[in-house]
Design a protein around this motif. Structure first.
Motif, PDB file in Angstrom:
ATOM      1  N   PHE A   1     -39.161 -26.966 -13.580  1.00  0.00           N
ATOM      2  CA  PHE A   1     -39.984 -25.829 -13.154  1.00  0.00           C
ATOM      3  C   PHE A   1     -41.146 -26.282 -12.291  1.00  0.00           C
ATOM      4  N   PHE A   2     -41.858 -27.327 -12.759  1.00  0.00           N
ATOM      5  CA  PHE A   2     -43.000 -27.808 -11.980  1.00  0.00           C
ATOM      6  C   PHE A   2     -42.679 -29.164 -11.377  1.00  0.00           C
ATOM      7  N   PRO A   3     -42.806 -29.292 -10.054  1.00  0.00           N
ATOM      8  CA  PRO A   3     -43.303 -28.235  -9.163  1.00  0.00           C
ATOM      9  C   PRO A   3     -42.207 -27.460  -8.444  1.00  0.00           C
ATOM     10  N   TRP A   4     -40.923 -27.893  -8.612  1.00  0.00           N
ATOM     11  CA  TRP A   4     -39.891 -27.432  -7.691  1.00  0.00           C
ATOM     12  C   TRP A   4     -39.500 -25.975  -7.878  1.00  0.00           C
ATOM     13  N   ASP A   5     -39.260 -25.553  -9.123  1.00  0.00           N
ATOM     14  CA  ASP A   5     -38.975 -24.129  -9.340  1.00  0.00           C
ATOM     15  C   ASP A   5     -40.129 -23.275  -8.820  1.00  0.00           C
ATOM     16  N   LEU A   6     -41.345 -23.703  -9.105  1.00  0.00           N
ATOM     17  CA  LEU A   6     -42.534 -22.954  -8.694  1.00  0.00           C
ATOM     18  C   LEU A   6     -42.621 -22.863  -7.170  1.00  0.00           C
ATOM     19  N   ILE A   7     -42.312 -23.939  -6.479  1.00  0.00           N
ATOM     20  CA  ILE A   7     -42.332 -23.931  -5.013  1.00  0.00           C
ATOM     21  C   ILE A   7     -41.309 -22.937  -4.470  1.00  0.00           C
ATOM     22  N   VAL A   8     -40.132 -22.916  -5.043  1.00  0.00           N
ATOM     23  CA  VAL A   8     -39.086 -21.995  -4.578  1.00  0.00           C
ATOM     24  C   VAL A   8     -39.490 -20.546  -4.848  1.00  0.00           C
ATOM     25  N   ILE A   9     -40.064 -20.286  -6.020  1.00  0.00           N
ATOM     26  CA  ILE A   9     -40.502 -18.929  -6.346  1.00  0.00           C
ATOM     27  C   ILE A   9     -41.605 -18.467  -5.391  1.00  0.00           C
ATOM     28  N   VAL A  10     -42.611 -19.322  -5.189  1.00  0.00           N
ATOM     29  CA  VAL A  10     -43.716 -18.970  -4.285  1.00  0.00           C
ATOM     30  C   VAL A  10     -43.211 -18.800  -2.854  1.00  0.00           C
ATOM     31  N   GLY A  11     -42.315 -19.678  -2.422  1.00  0.00           N
ATOM     32  CA  GLY A  11     -41.759 -19.571  -1.076  1.00  0.00           C
ATOM     33  C   GLY A  11     -40.976 -18.293  -0.875  1.00  0.00           C
ATOM     34  N   THR A  12     -40.160 -17.923  -1.872  1.00  0.00           N
ATOM     35  CA  THR A  12     -39.377 -16.698  -1.783  1.00  0.00           C
ATOM     36  C   THR A  12     -40.278 -15.467  -1.771  1.00  0.00           C
TER      37      THR A  12
ATOM     38  N   LYS B   1     -32.530 -14.714  -0.749  1.00  0.00           N
ATOM     39  CA  LYS B   1     -33.008 -15.722  -1.698  1.00  0.00           C
ATOM     40  C   LYS B   1     -33.280 -15.134  -3.081  1.00  0.00           C
ATOM     41  N   LEU B   2     -33.299 -13.814  -3.200  1.00  0.00           N
ATOM     42  CA  LEU B   2     -33.619 -13.177  -4.478  1.00  0.00           C
ATOM     43  C   LEU B   2     -32.464 -13.287  -5.455  1.00  0.00           C
ATOM     44  N   GLY B   3     -32.823 -13.441  -6.724  1.00  0.00           N
ATOM     45  CA  GLY B   3     -31.817 -13.383  -7.775  1.00  0.00           C
ATOM     46  C   GLY B   3     -31.525 -11.935  -8.138  1.00  0.00           C
ATOM     47  N   ASP B   4     -30.813 -11.739  -9.238  1.00  0.00           N
ATOM     48  CA  ASP B   4     -30.428 -10.390  -9.661  1.00  0.00           C
ATOM     49  C   ASP B   4     -31.595  -9.682 -10.344  1.00  0.00           C
ATOM     50  N   GLY B   5     -31.592  -8.359 -10.258  1.00  0.00           N
ATOM     51  CA  GLY B   5     -32.578  -7.554 -10.966  1.00  0.00           C
ATOM     52  C   GLY B   5     -33.840  -7.312 -10.170  1.00  0.00           C
ATOM     53  N   SER B   6     -34.700  -6.470 -10.744  1.00  0.00           N
ATOM     54  CA  SER B   6     -35.937  -6.092 -10.064  1.00  0.00           C
ATOM     55  C   SER B   6     -36.933  -7.251  -9.961  1.00  0.00           C
ATOM     56  N   LEU B   7     -36.800  -8.223 -10.824  1.00  0.00           N
ATOM     57  CA  LEU B   7     -37.658  -9.412 -10.785  1.00  0.00           C
ATOM     58  C   LEU B   7     -36.882 -10.621 -10.259  1.00  0.00           C
ATOM     59  N   GLY B   8     -36.032 -10.346  -9.284  1.00  0.00           N
ATOM     60  CA  GLY B   8     -35.174 -11.394  -8.743  1.00  0.00           C
ATOM     61  C   GLY B   8     -35.925 -12.544  -8.115  1.00  0.00           C
ATOM     62  N   PHE B   9     -37.172 -12.284  -7.670  1.00  0.00           N
ATOM     63  CA  PHE B   9     -37.939 -13.376  -7.055  1.00  0.00           C
ATOM     64  C   PHE B   9     -38.335 -14.436  -8.084  1.00  0.00           C
ATOM     65  N   LEU B  10     -38.330 -14.054  -9.382  1.00  0.00           N
ATOM     66  CA  LEU B  10     -38.642 -15.023 -10.432  1.00  0.00           C
ATOM     67  C   LEU B  10     -37.446 -15.905 -10.764  1.00  0.00           C
ATOM     68  N   HIS B  11     -36.277 -15.494 -10.316  1.00  0.00           N
ATOM     69  CA  HIS B  11     -35.051 -16.263 -10.539  1.00  0.00           C
ATOM     70  C   HIS B  11     -34.283 -16.346  -9.220  1.00  0.00           C
ATOM     71  N   PRO B  12     -34.819 -17.118  -8.264  1.00  0.00           N
ATOM     72  CA  PRO B  12     -34.210 -17.170  -6.924  1.00  0.00           C
ATOM     73  C   PRO B  12     -32.758 -17.630  -6.970  1.00  0.00           C
ATOM     74  N   SER B  13     -32.035 -17.276  -5.935  1.00  0.00           N
ATOM     75  CA  SER B  13     -30.626 -17.630  -5.827  1.00  0.00           C
ATOM     76  C   SER B  13     -30.453 -19.112  -5.502  1.00  0.00           C
ATOM     77  N   ILE B  14     -29.212 -19.572  -5.585  1.00  0.00           N
ATOM     78  CA  ILE B  14     -28.916 -20.954  -5.207  1.00  0.00           C
ATOM     79  C   ILE B  14     -29.300 -21.192  -3.753  1.00  0.00           C
TER      80      ILE B  14
END
Length: 202
Positions: free
Chosen positions: A101-112, A65-78
């Protein structure tokens, strides 16, 4: 009164014979085992079971679920959006850019992030009761999404008190939650960071 006294006398005689010896042996053996395991075994066994069955499963799922880079959790994958909020993601045309971003992006980031961090905390025994509660919530939500949106039904859904022990939801996930509840109720035991912190800071 006499009958009661006779019953007590007969019971005392019985307990002094072979049955009494067996009862005392049983008590001594299991009292010794209980004393040897007290304070460390239950929490350690629950965390060991969680680690052996679920740690790699959840870490692998989180990594995907992680995106690219060391902060991939802030930019989750599709894949993160598709698995965590499938109906919402579909309603926004399966485009990450369209999801607010709110609430859906935030939910995905927190879930990941939760799927990545909580299993590790459970296994090492750090803030383990809170982490175990978080994992229980995660398992419940995961099961809800599987049933409602990924159509896990029939033999894969299963049922409680049936004769089949291998259903994904009502068999496997129920046992997962039981293991986590053992940690919530009993704590992680002495072989944990929580125990070390408690000894250090009281």
């Amino acid at each position: 009164m006499a009958d009661t006294a006779d019953m007590k006398h007969d019971f005392a005689n019985e307990m002094s014979g072979p049955v009494g010896s067996l009862v005392r042996l049983h008590r001594e053996v299991f009292s010794t085992i209980e004393a040897a395991l007290a304070g460390w075994f239950n929490g350690f066994a629950a965390r060991f079971a969680f680690a052996s069955v679920l740690l790699v499963y959840y870490l692998n799922s989180a990594t995907n679920k992680l995106g690219d880079g060391s902060l991939g959790f802030l930019h989750p994958s599709i894949g993160a959006y598709a698995s965590i909020i499938p109906p919402v993601f579909d309603s926004y045309g399966n485009s990450v850019e369209n999801v607010p971003f709110f609430p859906w992006d935030l939910i995905v980031i927190v879930g990941t992030l939760g799927e990545l961090v909580l299993p590790i905390l459970v296994v090492i025994g750090l803030f383990s009761r809170i982490a175990a509660i978080g994992m229980i919530v995660f398992v419940v939500v995961q099961s809800f999404v599987d049933v409602m949106y990924f159509e896990v039904t029939g033999k894969y859904l299963g049922a409680m008190f049936d004769r089949f022990p291998d259903a994904i939801i009502f068999d496997q996930r129920l046992l997962w939650i039981f293991v986590l509840l053992m940690i919530v109720v009993n704590g992680p035991g002495k072989l944990s960071f929580d125990y070390l912190l408690r000894r250090r800071f009281g």
